[in-house]
Motif scaffolding. Structure first.
Motif, PDB file in Angstrom:
ATOM      1  N   GLN A  32       0.833  -1.204   0.000  1.00 56.85           N
ATOM      2  CA  GLN A  32       0.000   0.000   0.000  1.00 56.85           C
ATOM      3  C   GLN A  32       0.869   1.256   0.000  1.00 56.85           C
ATOM      4  O   GLN A  32       1.855   1.337   0.742  1.00 56.85           O
ATOM      5  CB  GLN A  32      -0.873   0.022   1.260  1.00 56.85           C
ATOM      6  CG  GLN A  32      -1.679  -1.239   1.494  1.00 56.85           C
ATOM      7  CD  GLN A  32      -2.480  -1.185   2.781  1.00 56.85           C
ATOM      8  OE1 GLN A  32      -2.959  -0.121   3.176  1.00 56.85           O
ATOM      9  NE2 GLN A  32      -2.638  -2.332   3.424  1.00 56.85           N
ATOM     10  N   LEU A  33       0.464   2.217  -0.803  1.00 63.54           N
ATOM     11  CA  LEU A  33       1.068   3.549  -0.759  1.00 63.54           C
ATOM     12  C   LEU A  33       0.067   4.488  -0.103  1.00 63.54           C
ATOM     13  O   LEU A  33      -1.081   4.595  -0.550  1.00 63.54           O
ATOM     14  CB  LEU A  33       1.390   4.035  -2.180  1.00 63.54           C
ATOM     15  CG  LEU A  33       2.299   3.130  -3.010  1.00 63.54           C
ATOM     16  CD1 LEU A  33       2.487   3.716  -4.413  1.00 63.54           C
ATOM     17  CD2 LEU A  33       3.645   2.925  -2.326  1.00 63.54           C
ATOM     18  N   GLY A 109      -3.348  -6.852   4.276  1.00 68.03           N
ATOM     19  CA  GLY A 109      -4.120  -7.376   3.152  1.00 68.03           C
ATOM     20  C   GLY A 109      -5.160  -6.424   2.604  1.00 68.03           C
ATOM     21  O   GLY A 109      -5.570  -6.533   1.438  1.00 68.03           O
ATOM     22  N   THR A 110      -5.636  -5.488   3.431  1.00 67.61           N
ATOM     23  CA  THR A 110      -6.543  -4.425   2.983  1.00 67.61           C
ATOM     24  C   THR A 110      -6.106  -3.124   3.628  1.00 67.61           C
ATOM     25  O   THR A 110      -5.481  -3.123   4.695  1.00 67.61           O
ATOM     26  CB  THR A 110      -8.007  -4.688   3.413  1.00 67.61           C
ATOM     27  OG1 THR A 110      -8.057  -4.871   4.833  1.00 67.61           O
ATOM     28  CG2 THR A 110      -8.607  -5.897   2.715  1.00 67.61           C
ATOM     29  N   HIS A 111      -6.430  -2.005   2.975  1.00 64.91           N
ATOM     30  CA  HIS A 111      -6.314  -0.721   3.666  1.00 64.91           C
ATOM     31  C   HIS A 111      -7.559  -0.589   4.531  1.00 64.91           C
ATOM     32  O   HIS A 111      -8.675  -0.822   4.064  1.00 64.91           O
ATOM     33  CB  HIS A 111      -6.216   0.428   2.671  1.00 64.91           C
ATOM     34  CG  HIS A 111      -6.015   1.743   3.332  1.00 64.91           C
ATOM     35  ND1 HIS A 111      -7.070   2.467   3.867  1.00 64.91           N
ATOM     36  CD2 HIS A 111      -4.888   2.464   3.580  1.00 64.91           C
ATOM     37  CE1 HIS A 111      -6.592   3.578   4.400  1.00 64.91           C
ATOM     38  NE2 HIS A 111      -5.268   3.608   4.243  1.00 64.91           N
ATOM     39  N   PRO A 112      -7.413  -0.199   5.803  1.00 63.70           N
ATOM     40  CA  PRO A 112      -8.562  -0.271   6.717  1.00 63.70           C
ATOM     41  C   PRO A 112      -9.742   0.622   6.392  1.00 63.70           C
ATOM     42  O   PRO A 112     -10.871   0.287   6.746  1.00 63.70           O
ATOM     43  CB  PRO A 112      -7.946   0.117   8.071  1.00 63.70           C
ATOM     44  CG  PRO A 112      -6.513  -0.247   7.964  1.00 63.70           C
ATOM     45  CD  PRO A 112      -6.160   0.045   6.541  1.00 63.70           C
ATOM     46  N   ILE A 143      -6.617  -4.730  -3.063  1.00 67.50           N
ATOM     47  CA  ILE A 143      -6.280  -5.589  -1.935  1.00 67.50           C
ATOM     48  C   ILE A 143      -4.851  -6.061  -2.145  1.00 67.50           C
ATOM     49  O   ILE A 143      -4.312  -5.947  -3.254  1.00 67.50           O
ATOM     50  CB  ILE A 143      -7.254  -6.797  -1.832  1.00 67.50           C
ATOM     51  CG1 ILE A 143      -7.349  -7.516  -3.178  1.00 67.50           C
ATOM     52  CG2 ILE A 143      -8.628  -6.323  -1.346  1.00 67.50           C
ATOM     53  CD1 ILE A 143      -8.206  -8.755  -3.170  1.00 67.50           C
ATOM     54  N   PHE A 144      -4.245  -6.589  -1.100  1.00 66.72           N
ATOM     55  CA  PHE A 144      -2.795  -6.749  -1.110  1.00 66.72           C
ATOM     56  C   PHE A 144      -2.425  -8.139  -0.607  1.00 66.72           C
ATOM     57  O   PHE A 144      -2.753  -8.502   0.526  1.00 66.72           O
ATOM     58  CB  PHE A 144      -2.161  -5.668  -0.227  1.00 66.72           C
ATOM     59  CG  PHE A 144      -2.625  -4.278  -0.592  1.00 66.72           C
ATOM     60  CD1 PHE A 144      -1.914  -3.497  -1.479  1.00 66.72           C
ATOM     61  CD2 PHE A 144      -3.822  -3.771  -0.074  1.00 66.72           C
ATOM     62  CE1 PHE A 144      -2.365  -2.227  -1.838  1.00 66.72           C
ATOM     63  CE2 PHE A 144      -4.277  -2.509  -0.420  1.00 66.72           C
ATOM     64  CZ  PHE A 144      -3.543  -1.734  -1.308  1.00 66.72           C
ATOM     65  N   GLY A 145      -1.750  -8.901  -1.469  1.00 63.81           N
ATOM     66  CA  GLY A 145      -1.406 -10.272  -1.111  1.00 63.81           C
ATOM     67  C   GLY A 145       0.072 -10.556  -1.268  1.00 63.81           C
ATOM     68  O   GLY A 145       0.812  -9.809  -1.933  1.00 63.81           O
ATOM     69  N   GLN A 146       0.487 -11.641  -0.660  1.00 60.39           N
ATOM     70  CA  GLN A 146       1.826 -12.184  -0.843  1.00 60.39           C
ATOM     71  C   GLN A 146       1.689 -13.465  -1.654  1.00 60.39           C
ATOM     72  O   GLN A 146       0.854 -14.323  -1.339  1.00 60.39           O
ATOM     73  CB  GLN A 146       2.484 -12.499   0.500  1.00 60.39           C
ATOM     74  CG  GLN A 146       3.808 -13.280   0.347  1.00 60.39           C
ATOM     75  CD  GLN A 146       4.480 -13.577   1.676  1.00 60.39           C
ATOM     76  OE1 GLN A 146       4.097 -13.065   2.716  1.00 60.39           O
ATOM     77  NE2 GLN A 146       5.493 -14.425   1.652  1.00 60.39           N
ATOM     78  N   HIS A 147       2.483 -13.587  -2.700  1.00 60.42           N
ATOM     79  CA  HIS A 147       2.514 -14.809  -3.503  1.00 60.42           C
ATOM     80  C   HIS A 147       3.877 -15.474  -3.309  1.00 60.42           C
ATOM     81  O   HIS A 147       4.903 -14.789  -3.328  1.00 60.42           O
ATOM     82  CB  HIS A 147       2.295 -14.501  -4.979  1.00 60.42           C
ATOM     83  CG  HIS A 147       0.993 -13.815  -5.261  1.00 60.42           C
ATOM     84  ND1 HIS A 147       0.720 -13.184  -6.452  1.00 60.42           N
ATOM     85  CD2 HIS A 147      -0.110 -13.661  -4.502  1.00 60.42           C
ATOM     86  CE1 HIS A 147      -0.492 -12.668  -6.417  1.00 60.42           C
ATOM     87  NE2 HIS A 147      -1.016 -12.938  -5.234  1.00 60.42           N
ATOM     88  N   PHE A 252      -1.985 -15.892   0.721  1.00 65.33           N
ATOM     89  CA  PHE A 252      -1.443 -15.115   1.835  1.00 65.33           C
ATOM     90  C   PHE A 252      -1.871 -13.655   1.732  1.00 65.33           C
ATOM     91  O   PHE A 252      -1.752 -13.039   0.673  1.00 65.33           O
ATOM     92  CB  PHE A 252       0.090 -15.132   1.826  1.00 65.33           C
ATOM     93  CG  PHE A 252       0.718 -16.490   1.909  1.00 65.33           C
ATOM     94  CD1 PHE A 252       0.843 -17.149   3.125  1.00 65.33           C
ATOM     95  CD2 PHE A 252       1.217 -17.121   0.777  1.00 65.33           C
ATOM     96  CE1 PHE A 252       1.447 -18.385   3.213  1.00 65.33           C
ATOM     97  CE2 PHE A 252       1.823 -18.351   0.854  1.00 65.33           C
ATOM     98  CZ  PHE A 252       1.934 -18.995   2.069  1.00 65.33           C
ATOM     99  N   ASP A 253      -2.353 -13.075   2.829  1.00 64.25           N
ATOM    100  CA  ASP A 253      -2.407 -11.617   2.933  1.00 64.25           C
ATOM    101  C   ASP A 253      -0.972 -11.095   3.000  1.00 64.25           C
ATOM    102  O   ASP A 253      -0.083 -11.769   3.541  1.00 64.25           O
ATOM    103  CB  ASP A 253      -3.123 -11.186   4.225  1.00 64.25           C
ATOM    104  CG  ASP A 253      -4.637 -11.302   4.144  1.00 64.25           C
ATOM    105  OD1 ASP A 253      -5.173 -11.683   3.090  1.00 64.25           O
ATOM    106  OD2 ASP A 253      -5.289 -11.020   5.178  1.00 64.25           O
TER     107      ASP A 253
END
Length: 384
Positions: A32-33, A109-112, A143-147, A252-253
């Motif tokens: 996230q930026l 994983g998400t911006h709140p 949304i933001f994940g780790q692969h 993964f988040d």
């Protein structure tokens, strides 16, 4: 119908599976930026990419679906220490560039509290095409994940690895969960991010086959329909990546720290080593009878979830199954240099702590999600 004089367009062929060194790792993190005024998402990916291009870094830095996102990737790594070393270089460069722009970089994983309708689709042909196809879902995909990629010796081994790994999808979700807040609300999920992924029609699980020849036939049938054009169009929890010679785990988040990201990669590598060296079980289609239930439990309750054993049908706390699994993996982790990763995850499982819990604890204390994001940005920098 094909117009007269034109030949029908052939469906794209699946790329040949390139054998890779078994157990090698590659890690991608979507980040996230945020601005440093109210810590909402900030559309600065172009500026960040321009500044990051000045650094000589491992792996890659690329844009993502919306312009408040950026993705970093390691190169091919052989150990968790190698992963952490490359992520540290990438993280430190990101932080320096963000400081120049008076913005911050955050995991999770998400911006709140971001509002999806305010997001801008990044100006790239594939992202524009997806936006036209999926409409508002594309912006909700902020949304933001780790692969995590893990190397496989051949194509059939990759499918065997994929379906063995599927039993541990709930473990991955619970240990990485970092998305309890969406649009300013506590969702009561530890990983609400995955609910957005599940909205896409090609999400879910890969078809069950242990034969690459059969998988090629499935791909051919699917592409003939025009529904998909490449493996990128499958948003499966785990998918093969034939061009890399890997399978890619996608549930993964994004963690709040690169240390946790490296530890999760160590878990994947240790599981893969166990599979390759001990051949502990042969997966079957029946494994998937409880798959969706187990995945939901992990998303909703995290480390407090219930896990249903796909073979025996026994119900047990997911936390207990995680700890049992980590104990079994210990010898392989030791040999790979991943023992500290397994130890970190075991301690968190014992205590029932993950990043979702950290975020909720901070919000309970601060009563202000913007302050939680600010503290998250400090945590990403490595500052406690």
């Amino acid at each position: 119908m094909t117009p007269a004089g034109e030949s029908p367009q052939a469906a794209p062929a699946l790329e040949p599976f390139r054998a890779s060194e078994p157990l090698t790792l590659g890690v991608e993190l979507e980040l996230q930026l945020v601005n440093t005024h109210d810590y909402d998402l900030a559309p600065y990916s172009d500026e960040m990419l321009r500044l990051m291009a000045r650094f000589d870094l491992p792996g890659s830095v690329v844009p993502e679906m919306t312009s408040s996102m950026i993705e970093i990737s390691t190169g091919v790594c052989h150990s968790t220490a190698h992963v952490l070393g490359e992520l540290t270089q990438l993280r430190d460069a990101l932080v320096r560039c963000a400081d120049k722009l008076n913005i911050a970089v955050v995991g999770g994983g998400t911006h709140p509290f971001q509002q999806w309708h305010q997001q801008r689709i990044y100006d790239k042909p594939r992202f524009r095409e997806l936006s036209e196809l999926y409409g508002y879902l594309s912006k909700q995909f902020t949304i933001f994940g780790q692969h995590v990629h893990v190397g496989c010796p051949d194509a059939d081994a990759a499918l065997l690895m994929l379906h063995r790994m599927s039993r541990y999808i709930p473990h991955f979700i619970a240990l990485s969960a970092s998305s309890p807040y969406v649009q300013g609300q506590d969702t009561q999920f530890d990983s609400a991010r995955l609910n957005s992924v599940f909205a896409f029609p090609m999400s879910g699980r890969a078809p069950f086959t242990l034969s690459w020849k059969e998988f090629e036939a499935f791909f051919s049938k699917t592409t003939r329909t025009g529904v998909v054009k490449s493996m990128k169009d499958f948003y499966w929890d785990i998918r093969p990546k034939p061009e890399y010679g890997t399978i890619e785990i996608r549930v993964f988040d994004t963690p709040l720290t690169i240390e946790r990201a490296a530890a999760l990669a160590g878990l994947v590598q240790s599981l893969a080593a166990w599979f390759l060296h001990e051949q502990p079980f042969v997966p079957a289609e029946d494994d998937y009878m409880v798959y969706t239930y187990n995945r939901f439990q992990a998303c909703r309750f995290g480390l407090e979830a219930v896990y249903v054993d796909p073979v025996t049908g026994r119900h047990m706390p997911l936390r207990d199954h995680i700890l049992e699994t980590l104990r079994r993996l210990a010898p392989h982790a030791q040999r790979l240099g991943a023992a500290p990763s397994i130890q970190l995850l075991a301690e968190d499982a014992e205590l029932g702590t993950n990043d979702a819990r950290w975020l909720r604890q901070r919000q309970a204390r601060e009563r202000l999600l913007a302050e939680v994001v600010r503290q998250g940005s400090e945590r990403f920098k490595g500052r406690r």
